[in-house]
Design a protein around this motif. Structure first.
Motif, PDB file in Angstrom:
ATOM      1  N   MET A 286      -3.251 -26.180  20.667  1.00  7.81           N
ATOM      2  CA  MET A 286      -2.446 -25.725  21.797  1.00  7.81           C
ATOM      3  C   MET A 286      -2.744 -26.561  23.026  1.00  7.81           C
ATOM      4  SD  MET A 286      -4.389 -22.041  22.439  1.00  7.81           S
ATOM      5  CE  MET A 286      -4.192 -21.542  20.727  1.00  7.81           C
ATOM      6  N   VAL A 287      -1.749 -26.610  23.930  1.00  6.61           N
ATOM      7  CA  VAL A 287      -1.903 -27.352  25.164  1.00  6.61           C
ATOM      8  C   VAL A 287      -1.145 -26.639  26.265  1.00  6.61           C
ATOM      9  CG1 VAL A 287       0.038 -28.876  24.540  1.00  6.61           C
ATOM     10  CG2 VAL A 287      -1.577 -29.600  26.300  1.00  6.61           C
ATOM     11  N   ALA A 288      -1.780 -26.548  27.446  1.00  7.83           N
ATOM     12  CA  ALA A 288      -1.181 -25.888  28.614  1.00  7.83           C
ATOM     13  C   ALA A 288      -2.060 -26.184  29.822  1.00  7.83           C
ATOM     14  CB  ALA A 288      -1.082 -24.380  28.404  1.00  7.83           C
ATOM     15  N   PRO A 289      -1.547 -25.970  31.024  1.00 10.49           N
ATOM     16  CA  PRO A 289      -2.387 -26.135  32.213  1.00 10.49           C
ATOM     17  C   PRO A 289      -3.480 -25.078  32.339  1.00 10.49           C
ATOM     18  CG  PRO A 289      -0.081 -26.405  32.785  1.00 10.49           C
ATOM     19  CD  PRO A 289      -0.120 -25.847  31.394  1.00 10.49           C
ATOM     20  N   GLU A 290      -3.357 -23.963  31.627  1.00  9.11           N
ATOM     21  CA  GLU A 290      -4.365 -22.906  31.717  1.00  9.11           C
ATOM     22  C   GLU A 290      -4.350 -22.081  30.434  1.00  9.11           C
ATOM     23  OE1 GLU A 290      -3.388 -20.015  34.696  1.00  9.11           O
ATOM     24  OE2 GLU A 290      -1.426 -19.559  33.836  1.00  9.11           O
ATOM     25  N   GLY A 291      -5.459 -21.388  30.202  1.00 11.26           N
ATOM     26  CA  GLY A 291      -5.491 -20.340  29.194  1.00 11.26           C
ATOM     27  C   GLY A 291      -5.697 -20.733  27.758  1.00 11.26           C
ATOM     28  N   THR A 292      -6.038 -22.009  27.464  1.00 11.98           N
ATOM     29  CA  THR A 292      -6.214 -22.369  26.054  1.00 11.98           C
ATOM     30  C   THR A 292      -7.616 -22.081  25.535  1.00 11.98           C
ATOM     31  OG1 THR A 292      -6.877 -24.654  26.475  1.00 11.98           O
ATOM     32  CG2 THR A 292      -4.512 -24.214  26.336  1.00 11.98           C
ATOM     33  N   ALA A 293      -8.638 -22.176  26.408  1.00  8.10           N
ATOM     34  CA  ALA A 293     -10.022 -22.094  25.934  1.00  8.10           C
ATOM     35  C   ALA A 293     -10.320 -20.745  25.288  1.00  8.10           C
ATOM     36  CB  ALA A 293     -10.990 -22.366  27.078  1.00  8.10           C
ATOM     37  N   HIS A 294      -9.993 -19.641  25.986  1.00  5.39           N
ATOM     38  CA  HIS A 294     -10.311 -18.345  25.392  1.00  5.39           C
ATOM     39  C   HIS A 294      -9.388 -18.019  24.226  1.00  5.39           C
ATOM     40  CE1 HIS A 294      -7.165 -17.203  28.323  1.00  5.39           C
ATOM     41  NE2 HIS A 294      -6.923 -16.178  27.544  1.00  5.39           N
ATOM     42  N   ARG A 295      -8.166 -18.547  24.249  1.00  3.83           N
ATOM     43  CA  ARG A 295      -7.242 -18.263  23.138  1.00  3.83           C
ATOM     44  C   ARG A 295      -7.672 -18.982  21.863  1.00  3.83           C
ATOM     45  NH1 ARG A 295      -3.325 -18.008  27.635  1.00  3.83           N
ATOM     46  NH2 ARG A 295      -2.440 -15.886  27.567  1.00  3.83           N
ATOM     47  N   ILE A 296      -8.126 -20.233  21.973  1.00  2.68           N
ATOM     48  CA  ILE A 296      -8.555 -20.944  20.770  1.00  2.68           C
ATOM     49  C   ILE A 296      -9.797 -20.290  20.183  1.00  2.68           C
ATOM     50  CG2 ILE A 296     -10.170 -22.705  21.631  1.00  2.68           C
ATOM     51  CD1 ILE A 296      -7.162 -23.276  19.269  1.00  2.68           C
ATOM     52  N   ASN A 297     -10.630 -19.669  21.022  1.00  2.00           N
ATOM     53  CA  ASN A 297     -11.791 -18.958  20.498  1.00  2.00           C
ATOM     54  C   ASN A 297     -11.379 -17.739  19.682  1.00  2.00           C
ATOM     55  OD1 ASN A 297     -13.653 -20.743  21.586  1.00  2.00           O
ATOM     56  ND2 ASN A 297     -13.887 -19.598  23.483  1.00  2.00           N
ATOM     57  N   ALA A 298     -10.296 -17.076  20.098  1.00  2.00           N
ATOM     58  CA  ALA A 298      -9.781 -15.955  19.311  1.00  2.00           C
ATOM     59  C   ALA A 298      -9.296 -16.437  17.952  1.00  2.00           C
ATOM     60  CB  ALA A 298      -8.648 -15.260  20.069  1.00  2.00           C
ATOM     61  N   VAL A 299      -8.618 -17.575  17.937  1.00  2.43           N
ATOM     62  CA  VAL A 299      -8.135 -18.127  16.669  1.00  2.43           C
ATOM     63  C   VAL A 299      -9.311 -18.547  15.790  1.00  2.43           C
ATOM     64  CG1 VAL A 299      -6.741 -19.920  15.592  1.00  2.43           C
ATOM     65  CG2 VAL A 299      -5.985 -18.887  17.732  1.00  2.43           C
ATOM     66  N   ALA A 300     -10.323 -19.175  16.372  1.00  2.00           N
ATOM     67  CA  ALA A 300     -11.505 -19.576  15.602  1.00  2.00           C
ATOM     68  C   ALA A 300     -12.193 -18.377  14.974  1.00  2.00           C
ATOM     69  CB  ALA A 300     -12.480 -20.330  16.505  1.00  2.00           C
ATOM     70  N   THR A 301     -12.241 -17.266  15.718  1.00  2.00           N
ATOM     71  CA  THR A 301     -12.827 -16.033  15.180  1.00  2.00           C
ATOM     72  C   THR A 301     -12.022 -15.538  13.984  1.00  2.00           C
ATOM     73  OG1 THR A 301     -13.649 -15.434  17.372  1.00  2.00           O
ATOM     74  CG2 THR A 301     -13.484 -13.664  15.740  1.00  2.00           C
ATOM     75  N   ALA A 302     -10.702 -15.566  14.120  1.00  2.00           N
ATOM     76  CA  ALA A 302      -9.838 -15.099  13.027  1.00  2.00           C
ATOM     77  C   ALA A 302      -9.986 -15.975  11.793  1.00  2.00           C
ATOM     78  CB  ALA A 302      -8.385 -15.081  13.504  1.00  2.00           C
ATOM     79  N   ILE A 303     -10.065 -17.289  11.994  1.00  2.00           N
ATOM     80  CA  ILE A 303     -10.217 -18.202  10.860  1.00  2.00           C
ATOM     81  C   ILE A 303     -11.559 -17.981  10.170  1.00  2.00           C
ATOM     82  CG2 ILE A 303     -10.499 -20.627  10.249  1.00  2.00           C
ATOM     83  CD1 ILE A 303      -8.409 -21.283  12.381  1.00  2.00           C
ATOM     84  N   THR A 304     -12.619 -17.860  10.967  1.00  2.00           N
ATOM     85  CA  THR A 304     -13.954 -17.625  10.393  1.00  2.00           C
ATOM     86  C   THR A 304     -13.995 -16.334   9.596  1.00  2.00           C
ATOM     87  OG1 THR A 304     -14.963 -18.808  12.246  1.00  2.00           O
ATOM     88  CG2 THR A 304     -16.405 -17.398  10.949  1.00  2.00           C
ATOM     89  N   ALA A 305     -13.275 -15.319  10.060  1.00  3.86           N
ATOM     90  CA  ALA A 305     -13.246 -14.024   9.371  1.00  3.86           C
ATOM     91  C   ALA A 305     -12.290 -14.010   8.185  1.00  3.86           C
ATOM     92  CB  ALA A 305     -12.854 -12.931  10.360  1.00  3.86           C
ATOM     93  N   GLY A 306     -11.531 -15.094   7.983  1.00  2.00           N
ATOM     94  CA  GLY A 306     -10.612 -15.154   6.851  1.00  2.00           C
ATOM     95  C   GLY A 306      -9.372 -14.298   7.020  1.00  2.00           C
ATOM     96  N   MET A 307      -8.947 -14.079   8.247  1.00  2.00           N
ATOM     97  CA  MET A 307      -7.814 -13.181   8.491  1.00  2.00           C
ATOM     98  C   MET A 307      -6.488 -13.834   8.108  1.00  2.00           C
ATOM     99  SD  MET A 307      -8.927 -11.556  12.186  1.00  2.00           S
ATOM    100  CE  MET A 307      -7.497 -10.453  12.216  1.00  2.00           C
ATOM    101  N   THR A 308      -5.553 -12.989   7.673  1.00  8.21           N
ATOM    102  CA  THR A 308      -4.208 -13.459   7.398  1.00  8.21           C
ATOM    103  C   THR A 308      -3.423 -13.554   8.707  1.00  8.21           C
ATOM    104  OG1 THR A 308      -3.301 -11.246   7.098  1.00  8.21           O
ATOM    105  CG2 THR A 308      -4.232 -12.334   5.145  1.00  8.21           C
TER     106      THR A 308
END
Length: 473
Positions: free
Chosen positions: A417-439
């Protein structure tokens, strides 16, 4: 812990391991061998120091040597370079200011880090050609491009100091070349633009920041050009031309580009010479191979940090991942293990975030379809353009989000993702979901917080999951 626990390398992994081992087994002997002046520093902050946002290079130091020695009780030996390991005798050969000696060890950690990979071309030895992977290198670079803005090092002899000033005061560069459109290269490009320099970025590949995916590259490249940075993509650098020993141009297959300084850094190469000399096995990436606890093929020798492989949690394959969090985490785990509490060093899913001028760029997981197929996935992707705040709240901006899932299982496997704001905390949410194996379906059902200043009702992560879920049905 079998005394002494000897650590080779005093940065992220090494000091994390030494500190944790001493904390958990305070009666044990812990020796750290560090060849340079500094220990435990934030090399990730060097581009901001070069720009001038961070005044002193010492501000990047996390632990002062005095605190390591006096407060933590660690036997820290700076200017002590480990040059060989004898596994049978369990000794490390050390070169110090007062001569060479043999340091015994009970257990040994190799935390020797990595170094910049330079292009294999003529002219890398010219004055004005730099790589930047240490505080000393960062200070030398800043001294070269802005000699009047470098403060004397506090209590550190020879740290990029007065011997450079005599001839660098007259350098006063106008144009800088960067070879490598990677994370460190683009961060330095921003630093140089901030100092009013003419910046040229060279890369043989077709896109900047290839690890972040081609779907956001176009946005990034347009932004870099608008910011005054000249991109030479798909351009092979054939060498550096000099005059009187100082660089004056980057030679390409097309034409030479006049520059006054060059940063050449096309990747990170693990420092494995000591390990190789001792018969410590390396993995397919070229870094030191380890098990889940950081042990090498010798049960008394561990490796952690940029010199060691990590395991990718999605692909299951070894990966060379030279980033600070992974190094600190692995070092801490080794410290716990040698002090009696076996702890896995953990894996990675490849999460990165960075600043590109006034854009934030982030990625995690596997975003490239070819890489996904190689790992056994059947990739399906969705790309959305959304907003970072509620549309009626002042200051919102556009955000581009790309996400990839496995068609067979519905599992989310990557996003960028790319934007002037708000990507850092959002990518961490995605990383958590991937690590947990979520659909993807499960991710789209997450109960995210909402308020107009922070995001729309359908957060960009939820939004791309919703669109991707529809494609999977």
């Amino acid at each position: 812990m079998t005394d002494p626990f000897v650590v080779v390398g005093g940065d992220a992994a090494g000091m994390s391991a030494a500190s944790k081992a001493k904390r958990d087994a305070p009666g044990g002997e812990v020796v750290v061998l560090e060849r340079s002046d500094w220990v435990s520093y934030g090399a990730c902050g060097l581009p901001y120091y070069v720009r001038g946002e961070i005044a002193d290079v010492e501000d990047l130091v996390v632990l002062e040597p005095r605190a390591v020695i006096e407060d933590r009780g660690i036997d820290l030996r700076r200017h002590h370079e480990a040059v060989a390991v004898d596994r049978e005798a369990r000794t490390v050969t050390v070169d110090a200011d007062d001569g060479r000696y043999e340091q015994p060890y009970g257990e040994l950690l190799l935390a020797t880090g990595g170094r910049a990979t330079l292009p294999d071309v003529p002219g890398t030895d010219l004055e004005g050609v730099f790589s930047i992977r240490s505080l000393a290198a960062g200070r030398a670079l800043k001294n070269y491009i802005a000699p009047h803005d470098v403060r004397p090092a506090r209590g550190v002899e020879g740290a990029g100091g007065d011997e450079l000033r005599a001839h660098l005061d007259e350098a006063d560069p106008d144009a800088v070349g960067i070879v490598g459109a990677n994370k460190i290269g683009i961060e330095l490009a921003e630093a140089f633009v901030g100092r009013g320099l003419d910046v040229h970025v060279f890369d043989a590949g077709p896109r900047v920041l290839p690890a972040f995916g081609s779907d956001v590259a176009e946005t990034i490249e347009e932004h870099l050009r608008d910011g005054g940075i000249t991109l030479h993509l798909g351009t092979t650098v054939e060498g550096f031309r000099g005059r009187d020993g100082r660089v004056e141009a980057v030679e390409t297959a097309v034409e030479p580009v006049a520059v006054d300084a060059v940063v050449a850094d096309v990747g990170v190469e693990p420092n494995v010479e000591i390990a190789a000399g001792a018969g410590i096995e390396r993995g397919p990436t070229g870094a030191i191979a380890t098990d889940e606890y950081g042990r090498t093929n010798d049960p008394n020798v561990y490796a952690a940090g940029d010199c060691a492989e990590k395991r990718h949690l999605l692909t299951g394959e070894p990966i060379h991942w030279p980033f600070a969090l992974a190094a600190n985490r692995a070092g801490r785990a080794v410290g716990r293990t040698v002090s009696g509490s076996p702890t896995p060093v953990g894996g990675v899913v490849g999460t990165q975030v960075m600043k590109v001028l006034d854009l934030q760029v982030a990625r995690t997981g596997v975003v490239d379809h070819e890489e996904a197929r190689t790992a056994g996935f059947d990739p399906v992707s969705a790309l959305i353009t959304t907003i970072t705040r509620a549309h009626y709240y002042p200051g919102w901006s556009r955000m581009v989000v790309h996400a990839t899932a496995d068609a067979d299982t519905g599992r989310l496997i990557g996003a960028n993702m790319v934007a002037p704001e708000g990507t850092a905390h959002r990518i961490n949410a995605v990383a958590t979901a991937i690590t947990a194996g979520m659909t993807v379906e499960a991710v789209g059902s997450l109960d995210f917080g909402y308020a107009p200043p922070f995001g729309p009702v359908w957060d960009p992560v939820l939004g791309v999951a919703k669109v991707l879920d529809e494609k999977l049905r």
